[in-house]
Design a protein around this motif. Sequence first.
Motif, mmCIF file in Angstrom:
data_model
loop_
_atom_site.group_PDB
_atom_site.id
_atom_site.type_symbol
_atom_site.label_atom_id
_atom_site.label_comp_id
_atom_site.label_asym_id
_atom_site.label_seq_id
_atom_site.Cartn_x
_atom_site.Cartn_y
_atom_site.Cartn_z
ATOM 1 N N GLY A 165 45.685 -44.418 44.054
ATOM 2 C CA GLY A 165 45.022 -45.355 44.962
ATOM 3 C C GLY A 165 44.800 -44.887 46.382
ATOM 4 N N GLN A 166 45.428 -43.780 46.808
ATOM 5 C CA GLN A 166 45.279 -43.385 48.208
ATOM 6 C C GLN A 166 45.157 -41.878 48.324
ATOM 7 N N LEU A 167 44.607 -41.447 49.453
ATOM 8 C CA LEU A 167 44.535 -40.023 49.744
ATOM 9 C C LEU A 167 44.772 -39.835 51.239
ATOM 10 N N ASN A 168 45.664 -38.916 51.590
ATOM 11 C CA ASN A 168 45.894 -38.622 53.008
ATOM 12 C C ASN A 168 45.174 -37.339 53.387
ATOM 13 N N VAL A 169 44.224 -37.453 54.324
ATOM 14 C CA VAL A 169 43.594 -36.249 54.835
ATOM 15 C C VAL A 169 43.962 -36.115 56.305
ATOM 16 N N ILE A 170 43.798 -34.927 56.832
ATOM 17 C CA ILE A 170 44.240 -34.664 58.197
ATOM 18 C C ILE A 170 43.249 -33.752 58.907
ATOM 19 N N THR A 171 43.132 -33.937 60.201
ATOM 20 C CA THR A 171 42.273 -33.132 61.088
ATOM 21 C C THR A 171 40.851 -33.025 60.583
ATOM 22 N N LEU A 172 40.265 -34.123 60.135
ATOM 23 C CA LEU A 172 38.864 -34.102 59.704
ATOM 24 C C LEU A 172 38.060 -35.036 60.601
ATOM 25 N N PRO A 173 37.497 -34.521 61.709
ATOM 26 C CA PRO A 173 36.701 -35.404 62.556
ATOM 27 C C PRO A 173 35.468 -35.861 61.793
ATOM 28 N N PRO A 174 35.064 -37.114 61.932
ATOM 29 C CA PRO A 174 33.925 -37.625 61.163
ATOM 30 C C PRO A 174 32.615 -36.903 61.476
ATOM 31 N N ASP A 175 32.520 -36.333 62.703
ATOM 32 C CA ASP A 175 31.266 -35.671 63.049
ATOM 33 C C ASP A 175 31.297 -34.184 62.792
ATOM 34 N N TRP A 176 32.304 -33.702 62.134
ATOM 35 C CA TRP A 176 32.439 -32.280 61.844
ATOM 36 C C TRP A 176 31.917 -32.023 60.441
ATOM 37 N N ALA A 177 30.771 -31.321 60.346
ATOM 38 C CA ALA A 177 30.192 -30.989 59.046
ATOM 39 C C ALA A 177 30.070 -32.217 58.147
ATOM 40 N N ASN A 178 29.770 -33.350 58.743
ATOM 41 C CA ASN A 178 29.478 -34.561 57.979
ATOM 42 C C ASN A 178 30.682 -35.107 57.214
ATOM 43 N N TYR A 179 31.884 -34.824 57.695
ATOM 44 C CA TYR A 179 33.056 -35.299 56.992
ATOM 45 C C TYR A 179 33.120 -36.821 56.921
ATOM 46 N N GLY A 180 32.557 -37.474 57.932
ATOM 47 C CA GLY A 180 32.579 -38.935 57.913
ATOM 48 C C GLY A 180 31.928 -39.473 56.643
ATOM 49 N N GLU A 181 30.739 -38.941 56.337
ATOM 50 C CA GLU A 181 30.030 -39.432 55.163
ATOM 51 C C GLU A 181 30.730 -38.966 53.883
ATOM 52 N N ILE A 182 31.287 -37.748 53.911
ATOM 53 C CA ILE A 182 31.975 -37.249 52.725
ATOM 54 C C ILE A 182 33.146 -38.167 52.380
ATOM 55 N N ILE A 183 33.931 -38.518 53.390
ATOM 56 C CA ILE A 183 35.088 -39.384 53.150
ATOM 57 C C ILE A 183 34.647 -40.736 52.617
ATOM 58 N N GLU A 184 33.604 -41.281 53.228
ATOM 59 C CA GLU A 184 33.159 -42.608 52.811
ATOM 60 C C GLU A 184 32.622 -42.581 51.392
ATOM 61 N N THR A 185 31.841 -41.532 51.070
ATOM 62 C CA THR A 185 31.273 -41.439 49.726
ATOM 63 C C THR A 185 32.370 -41.330 48.683
ATOM 64 N N PHE A 186 33.339 -40.460 48.937
ATOM 65 C CA PHE A 186 34.445 -40.289 48.003
ATOM 66 C C PHE A 186 35.196 -41.592 47.810
ATOM 67 N N SER A 187 35.477 -42.245 48.935
ATOM 68 C CA SER A 187 36.263 -43.469 48.886
ATOM 69 C C SER A 187 35.560 -44.539 48.073
ATOM 70 N N LYS A 188 34.241 -44.677 48.271
ATOM 71 C CA LYS A 188 33.498 -45.719 47.544
ATOM 72 C C LYS A 188 33.347 -45.336 46.081
ATOM 73 N N LYS A 189 33.080 -44.063 45.833
ATOM 74 C CA LYS A 189 32.779 -43.654 44.457
ATOM 75 C C LYS A 189 33.982 -43.862 43.540
ATOM 76 N N TYR A 190 35.171 -43.521 44.027
ATOM 77 C CA TYR A 190 36.340 -43.581 43.159
ATOM 78 C C TYR A 190 37.273 -44.721 43.500
ATOM 79 N N ASN A 191 36.888 -45.539 44.474
ATOM 80 C CA ASN A 191 37.705 -46.679 44.844
ATOM 81 C C ASN A 191 39.105 -46.241 45.278
ATOM 82 N N ILE A 192 39.160 -45.188 46.079
ATOM 83 C CA ILE A 192 40.447 -44.685 46.562
ATOM 84 C C ILE A 192 40.436 -44.774 48.089
ATOM 85 N N LYS A 193 41.499 -45.311 48.649
ATOM 86 C CA LYS A 193 41.569 -45.463 50.104
ATOM 87 C C LYS A 193 41.927 -44.118 50.746
#
Lengths: 291, 382, 287
Positions: free
Chosen positions: B62-90
């Motif tokens: 149900g959860q994933l801990n990531v670290i040092t990933l600024p949302p504006d760095w190489a589009n990590y913001g969208e990557i995190i959001e897409t992953f979270s929505k796709k697999y329903n993992i916080k």
Amino acid sequence: MTTAATPVRARSFWGRARRCGPWLSVAPFLLIMLVGLILPTVALGFGAFGNGTSDVEAALGGGYRQALWGSLKLSVVCAVLGAVCGLLLARAVLAGGGLLRRLVLTASGVLANFGGVPLAFMFIATIGNAGIVTALIRDWTGFDLANSTFSLYQFGGLVLVYLYFLVPLMVIVIAPALDGVRAEWSEAAANLGATPGQYWRLVAGPLLAPPVMAGALLLFCGSLSAFATAQAMVGGTVPLVTLQIANALSGNVSADHEGVGAALALEMIVLVSIVMAVYWTIERRTARWLR
Amino acid sequence: MRQRNIVLHGLLAAAVVAGVAGCGSSEKAAEAQNNTAAAATATSAAELGGMDALIKAAQAEGQLNVITLPPDWANYGEIIETFSKKYNIKVNSDNPDGSSQDEINAVKSLKGQDRAPDVLDLGGAFAQSGAKEGLFANYKVATWADIPDSQKESNGAWYNDYGGYISIGCDAKKIAVCPTTFADLKKPEYKGKVALNGDPTKSGSAFAGVFAAALANGGSFTNIQPGIDYFAALKKSGNYIPVESTPATIEKGETPISIDWDYLNAGYTKKLAEKGIDWKVAVPSDGVYGNFYCQAINKTAPHPAAARLWEEFLYSDEGQNLWLKGYARPVRLPKMTESGKADSALVAQLPKVEAKAEFPTTDQIDGAKKVLTDGWTKALTG
Amino acid sequence: MTAVLEPTVVRTAAPRRRRRSVDRPIILAIAAVYFLVPLAAAVWFTIEDKRNGGVTGEYYAAIPAADGFAEALRRSLSLAVLTVLGVLLVTVPAMLAVTLRLPKLRPVVEGLSLLPLVIPPIALVAGVRDMLALGPNELAGTPLGDFLVSSQDPELPYILIIVYIVLATPFAYRSLDAGIRSIDAKTLVDAARGLGASWPTVVWRVLLPNLRSAVLGAAFLTLGLVLGEYTIASILLFETLPTWLVKISGSSGQLSVAVSTASLLFTWILLLVVSLADRRKSSGGTA
């Protein structure tokens, strides 16, 4: 001596508790220092000597020594300037009392902890090459600060910015001492025929010297350990020990340098212990007559 | 190591005697280990029984801990959001401004806690040293074969994820003629306008900037000294200001020329356009220096299945294209361009690179770092 | 007595009063320029509307609207209050005890209280991290190990409180020390004890009221510290107001500057509210 004064009570529980009273009062302080300061420092020590003495030796040579010297220079200049300016400002503000005093003391509490990127940006936005004041001065007088010898991004600029949090710190720390210097004393001195100069030299000066020196010591230590502001403004172009420590312990470039970082931190502690020893000898001599 | 623990033990015991309240229960450590024990040692999705089994195990965590990933760095913001929505993992994103060293430290000091980071995005040197210390779990993603051998650790401890080239970003409204090479930057019209993204002894992109300058001035992957000399001269002429270039200083106009990774500079272009700033990005033709970052899974990750699923997602076509959207060059790009899976519109918007790009080896980078750390401050204050 | 000395008083007092009133406004003016102009420059940067011209408050409005604001604020305020209480409870008794009964301990207490300021936060947190790492590893299961682990509860991390108390001690010590020295504690205590007061009465009703400004100064500095401390909270991976502010500002220049000026303003207002506890209207009078 204490037992002679209270022979009866010493045998009772409360008597013993009362004698232990002072120690019980100091215990929480010592305990918190143990958990929050001594133990982490010991852990640092292990980190510094984790690879034998190689890290400590490395930390004492070459570029690091230059950084130590640079930090020392910066801190001494900032401490002296900050103490003087802080004293003058505190005197000017606290004499008024009331609203101004309240506003300045609270603002000082906030600004004394301010620093880092936001502080650097404030000054960049003001007198940087594209700063507002730079532009204003250029428009009004034709003098271009950007092309002059003054630059925000060197030693002088760093001192200017450091004072922004050092002066408020001095103000807050010297305020109680200034409050203790009562107006009646200056009037009494005047009544006895003293000039203002004599008053300051012989009455208020010696009284204020210990807290002012203590404040300067605080400013010295504060500017020694500050780094975020310097990092944002001058990067590696002004040699400072704290920048090196940050690079070693929390950087993106060199892995496996934590031993050196810890060694540098220990160096700073040793340096300040020496400064504090000097301070104590001076303080004991100046405060002697007060007792 | 032993001795240090014994002495620390002794001091802590003294603290106990002094009356430290030993309250609190450690409920956190227990539960995680049980049902994800299998995932913790899996070296591929196949071992767990296929992707579906992996997804199910991850969702159970149900959860994933990531670290040092600024949302504006190489589009990590969208990557995190897409992953979270796709697999329903916080997804818990900690310390976005942290450094690679902070990541390693967090892995070591939070071991066994629920807050420990599951996955890491590190600089190469840190990936190597972390692998040596045994901090990472071996795992090979489904598309493992697409990653060139030189860009991954053979057992799966770490693998390159995305990279970019050093570029020169320029505010075209404030600068009449934008510089496109390192030689350009020396021109007097750029006085007081050139900045790096921080201190090269601390910031990875600033270090890369110095390395690129070295390449442009007769240096090589084994000789970074020309780069140091270049910046020393630039500082003397007043062109280079040591201030750390940030979006705020760019917007203010203090650092109208910023040397940084191309994916970061390109990412700023859209944002700055809204503020009326025309931000141009150019990869200097005389100093082409590129570098990749590395992915790794924490060996003692509190959510091992979710961590592995995250890696699978990043190395899938979808994940790689999301990095492309952030102007970064994903490691599978050559293979994806062949197979046509790379989004061609996104590829087209990448900053153009003129010369053939070569990448330094980690040993070369380590050697250069040593020279830089010893000589940078001296050169720039002299 | 005054009649005899009146001529002297008139002659020396008047010039002194005139001189005092000249340098005071100058100093205040310089200070106002130095402190307020950079702040104004930063604020101006945040309210410029680059898109349409004119001014906009959108960056300040974005702060409370961002996700997690209430939680981060609540956590930082709780940490701040607990830290202030902790600092005062720890330092005031210790300093009084050292001044009045255990003068030999003064160098120890003073040295310990200055050390936290010297160790850069980065180095201190490295040591704290190593110490905390013992909790789940070598000390797992022991009460101390459990304490170390539970102190990192992200809801209310009291390891942060401990570290913040340590960090605030240098400031609190200096402030209180200046106050204690200036009120001549020994004489006050002797007088009060001579009149038959018990120790609690002496501390509560004689010493503390006289130390009000020093205690408040220590409280201000501590509050400012906790509400502004970023390095340690971010490296230990806790979410407090400062770390949350950095997180939401991302790569937007104006927003990141707006959050720092808003944070300054907020902390200042908070301290002003706290300062209402000091009901002293006039100053003690300085020369």
